[in-house]
Design a protein around this motif. Structure first.
Motif, PDB file in Angstrom:
ATOM      1  N   PRO B 213       0.836  -1.084  -0.113  1.00 51.32           N
ATOM      2  CA  PRO B 213       0.015  -0.223   0.020  1.00 51.32           C
ATOM      3  C   PRO B 213       0.768   1.170  -0.084  1.00 51.32           C
ATOM      4  N   GLU B 214       2.206   1.345   0.221  1.00 47.47           N
ATOM      5  CA  GLU B 214       3.049   2.299   0.475  1.00 47.47           C
ATOM      6  C   GLU B 214       3.646   2.663  -1.137  1.00 47.47           C
ATOM      7  N   ARG B 215       3.386   1.812  -2.022  1.00 49.75           N
ATOM      8  CA  ARG B 215       3.895   2.359  -3.202  1.00 49.75           C
ATOM      9  C   ARG B 215       2.863   2.886  -3.896  1.00 49.75           C
ATOM     10  N   VAL B 216       2.990   4.327  -4.276  1.00 48.11           N
ATOM     11  CA  VAL B 216       1.760   5.288  -4.741  1.00 48.11           C
ATOM     12  C   VAL B 216       2.708   6.483  -5.457  1.00 48.11           C
ATOM     13  N   PHE B 217       1.840   6.989  -6.397  1.00 50.88           N
ATOM     14  CA  PHE B 217       2.478   8.374  -7.098  1.00 50.88           C
ATOM     15  C   PHE B 217       1.316   9.133  -7.163  1.00 50.88           C
ATOM     16  N   PHE B 218       1.700  10.579  -6.989  1.00 48.67           N
ATOM     17  CA  PHE B 218       0.733  11.567  -7.345  1.00 48.67           C
ATOM     18  C   PHE B 218       0.813  12.173  -8.771  1.00 48.67           C
ATOM     19  N   LEU B 219      -0.349  12.458  -9.499  1.00 51.35           N
ATOM     20  CA  LEU B 219      -0.232  13.063 -10.738  1.00 51.35           C
ATOM     21  C   LEU B 219      -0.807  14.405 -10.576  1.00 51.35           C
ATOM     22  N   PRO B 220      -0.280  15.389 -11.048  1.00 47.19           N
ATOM     23  CA  PRO B 220      -0.951  16.895 -11.067  1.00 47.19           C
ATOM     24  C   PRO B 220      -1.947  17.020 -12.169  1.00 47.19           C
ATOM     25  N   ARG B 221      -3.255  16.584 -11.664  1.00 43.18           N
ATOM     26  CA  ARG B 221      -4.270  16.787 -12.692  1.00 43.18           C
ATOM     27  C   ARG B 221      -5.666  16.917 -12.156  1.00 43.18           C
ATOM     28  N   MET B 222      -6.565  17.484 -12.551  1.00 50.00           N
ATOM     29  CA  MET B 222      -7.800  17.708 -12.042  1.00 50.00           C
ATOM     30  C   MET B 222      -8.557  16.338 -12.324  1.00 50.00           C
ATOM     31  N   PRO B 223      -9.458  16.227 -11.610  1.00 52.02           N
ATOM     32  CA  PRO B 223     -10.354  14.973 -11.665  1.00 52.02           C
ATOM     33  C   PRO B 223     -10.931  14.641 -12.734  1.00 52.02           C
ATOM     34  N   ASP B 224     -11.128  13.418 -13.137  1.00 49.47           N
ATOM     35  CA  ASP B 224     -11.899  12.984 -14.576  1.00 49.47           C
ATOM     36  C   ASP B 224     -13.225  13.743 -14.785  1.00 49.47           C
ATOM     37  N   GLU B 225     -13.592  14.078 -15.852  1.00 50.90           N
ATOM     38  CA  GLU B 225     -15.012  14.845 -16.198  1.00 50.90           C
ATOM     39  C   GLU B 225     -16.155  13.765 -16.091  1.00 50.90           C
ATOM     40  N   PHE B 226     -15.577  12.499 -16.504  1.00 46.30           N
ATOM     41  CA  PHE B 226     -16.670  11.536 -16.693  1.00 46.30           C
ATOM     42  C   PHE B 226     -16.927  10.800 -15.078  1.00 46.30           C
ATOM     43  N   ILE B 227     -16.384  11.179 -14.270  1.00 43.13           N
ATOM     44  CA  ILE B 227     -16.597  10.688 -12.881  1.00 43.13           C
ATOM     45  C   ILE B 227     -17.296  11.895 -11.902  1.00 43.13           C
ATOM     46  N   VAL B 228     -17.815  11.027 -10.675  1.00 43.27           N
ATOM     47  CA  VAL B 228     -17.973  12.243  -9.795  1.00 43.27           C
ATOM     48  C   VAL B 228     -16.683  12.952  -9.268  1.00 43.27           C
TER      49      VAL B 228
END
Lengths: 243, 405
Positions: B213-228
């Motif tokens: 669970p500690e393997r994670v990365f962050f993306l600089p992006r606004m949330p997708d338009e087709f989900i909540v």
């Protein structure tokens, strides 16, 4: 050895008080064999309980080997019972889960004697009662007479100053009763003071002195002629003398 | 002081049925206690692993547009502006997933394009306030800049990647063993490259139940338009619930084209993720407590029975010189022998049960200090349970010896 003066023991309930011993006085000298007789409810067992430090008394004085026992702590009373008094009970009171050896050893363990000392005393006691070969038998494997002899071995193994015997032949047939009484006389001849509680006048006659109790009071003394030294095992002669 | 073990033991062996039953009870109790405690501690360690996230002061907000007029980009900008200005709020970000919730997005990263991929890695979309919102610590490199935040993916552009990412230290070590991951390039599932610009530690992603669970990365992006749309809102300590009421009230009515699904603490989602562990923990604690209680009652009952059936014996012991403490000691030694036999058998049973559990359910093998702890605890409980009956035995009067009944 044992001096009771004006001793009273009262059993109380919410409604009544019952005098089990009333102004009871008795002196027993070292080496005596005294029988305490009386009908049921006369206070024989209460006397034995008080004399054996199994119960406290309410008034009067009791000197055991010169020591005033009134107000002694439970630990000191336990020690005195362990070292100075031997008990023989009507129903033997052997521990059924312990063998003969362990039963005789019981008071010696409470005295914290060494293993070697215990072994020696147990050996001598069992030898005296004629059960040395039965040391590893369980009580249930012995006859009633043999069980009482084990109880006697337990009582004398600690070399007490006196023995208190509560109807020691009450559960035995006449032959075994005689054997047990012979043994008690033998022990008495060796110098141990014996107080024998019994309701059987024939057994009482084998003592040197008979104290008769009625309603917690002494009603009668009888003194018998001493047994011949070599006649251990025979009945005492009734040279009755009322006092 | 002599403990009179030999005669007590030999008497026990001659009258053993009750003792054997209680010893068996103690043995079973030890097996249950040692293994259950071990499992409980493991679950607790799992639940309380450091997440690196300020989980007690974070709110999760979810909204969804439901009319054709709904403009997600505009709505997100408006909501974020409100959230960041709300009293008691430290930082807020829009995101695609809820950390620690066991739900979220994955991608596969490789260190050379076109190479074989193994497994998936959790990714979390955030903006420049993402790290501050979570409260994770940047240990190398830098945070995202505002201009680096990519627009939301659309249905026509779902494969777009980002030029820069921030990785957890664990992921950096996984991708680039023995190397500094800063400045290194990675490629996504479509072989689009991104450069690692920062490293955070510690941090746990959206999947606490996964192997890593500690393997994670962050993306600089606004949330997708087709989900909540989801927002994470970090509040001042102690202000979380007040802020929750405030923003719920505002967001529920600020835009008639969307519905506010919920405003909940992040801890709610974490608790849901560990519900199985928590339930198992409660179940095991209850079962273990019951087993110990029944065992204590068994010891107590046997000791009480022994005392009540041996009154005359006790009186006889007292008559021939036993002090009160000798009587207490006798019963405590007797009980100690029974309990000792029980814990001895229990050690074997506990190890066997531990081995079976480790084989059957792939659990770690029972560690011995749990067994030692269980032995000490059960022995102490056994002695405590026998104490009252032993004291009662000591109160038996020596005159009982001369009573005919």
């Amino acid at each position: 050895m044992l001096t009771m003066h004006d001793v009273s023991k009262i059993y109380r309930t919410e409604l009544i008080e019952t005098y089990a011993l009333r102004s009871f006085s008795l002196e027993v000298s070292a080496g005596e064999f005294v029988a305490i007789t009386g009908p049921s409810g006369s206070g024989k067992t209460t006397f034995l309980n008080v004399a054996g430090l199994l119960e406290e008394f309410d008034s009067g004085s009791y000197l055991l080997e010169g020591q005033d026992v009134r107000g002694l702590s439970d630990d000191v009373r336990s020690r005195l019972r362990n070292e100075r008094i031997g008990f023989i009970f009507q129903s033997f009171n052997l521990i059924p889960d312990l063998d003969v050896y362990d039963n005789v050893e019981l008071p010696l363990r409470y005295r914290r004697l060494s293993g070697a000392d215990r072994r020696e005393r147990i050996g001598s006691a069992l030898e005296l009662v004629g059960l040395a070969s039965r040391a590893r038998h369980m009580p249930s494997q012995l006859s009633g007479g043999q069980q009482q002899r084990v109880a006697i071995a337990r009582a004398i193994a600690g070399d007490p100053a006196f023995l208190l015997a509560d109807e020691p032949t009450g559960n035995l047939d006449s032959l075994m009763s005689r054997q047990v009484m012979d043994l008690l006389e033998q022990i008495n001849d060796m110098g141990t003071t014996i107080l024998l509680v019994t309701h059987d006048p024939e057994l009482a006659r084998r003592a040197q002195r008979n104290v008769h109790l009625v309603d917690g009071q002494i009603s009668d003394f009888r003194v018998y002629e001493p047994r011949p030294a070599a006649s251990a095992g025979s009945a005492g002669t009734a040279g009755a003398a009322h006092i | 002081m002599s403990l009179d073990i030999r005669p007590t033991l030999s008497a026990l062996l001659r009258n053993r049925t009750g003792a054997v039953l209680v010893a068996a009870q103690v043995a079973i109790a030890l097996a249950v206690l040692a293994n259950a405690t071990y499992i409980i501690v493991q679950r607790l360690e799992t639940i309380h692993r450091p997440t690196g996230i300020d989980e007690n002061n974070i709110l999760v907000v979810e909204s969804a547009g439901f009319t054709p007029r709904f403009n997600q980009t505009a709505s997100v900008q408006e909501d974020l502006a409100y959230l960041r200005a709300a009293p008691g709020v430290i930082a807020a970000t829009a995101t695609n997933s809820i950390p620690l919730s066991n739900g979220g997005n994955n991608d596969s990263l490789v260190t050379r394009p076109g190479t074989a991929r193994h497994g998936y890695i959790n990714d979390i979309e955030v903006d420049e306030q993402g790290l501050d919102t979570l409260g994770v610590r940047l240990i190398a490199g830098r945070n995202f800049r505002h201009q680096e935040i990519q627009p939301a993916l659309t249905r026509n552009d779902a494969a777009h990647f980002v030029p820069v990412i921030i990785v957890s230290r664990a992921l950096g070590e996984y991708l680039f063993p023995q190397q500094n991951p800063l400045g290194k390039q990675v490629w996504d599932a479509f072989d689009h490259p991104a450069t690692i610009i920062g490293v955070v530690d510690p941090v746990m992603g959206a999947f606490p139940a996964s192997d890593h669970p500690e393997r994670v990365f962050f993306l600089p992006r606004m949330p997708d338009e087709f989900i909540v749309v989801r927002y994470l809102v970090r509040t001042q300590p102690g202000e979380r619930d007040t802020v929750a009421r405030l923003i719920e009230s505002h967001l529920a009515s600020s835009n008639p084209d969307r519905v506010l699904n919920f405003v909940r603490p992040l801890s709610y989602f974490k608790n849901l993720s560990y519900l199985g562990d928590s339930s198992m923990e409660l179940y095991l604690v209850t079962v273990t407590a019951l087993v110990i209680a029944v065992t204590s009652l068994g010891v107590f009952a046997l000791a009480t029975f022994n005392v009540s059936t041996r009154t005359k014996q006790i009186g006889t012991r007292r008559a021939v010189g036993a002090r009160r403490r000798d009587v207490v000691q006798y019963f405590m030694v007797e009980n100690g022998l029974i309990t000792s036999a029980g814990v001895l058998a229990g050690c074997g049973l506990a190890l066997a049960a531990g081995y079976w559990l480790s084989v059957r359910y792939a659990l770690p093998r029972l560690e011995l200090y749990y067994l030692v702890g269980g032995v000490v605890l059960l022995w102490a409980i056994g002695q405590l349970a026998a104490w009252q009956p032993a004291r009662r035995a000591a109160s038996v009067q020596p005159s009982v010896a001369t009573r005919s009944v």
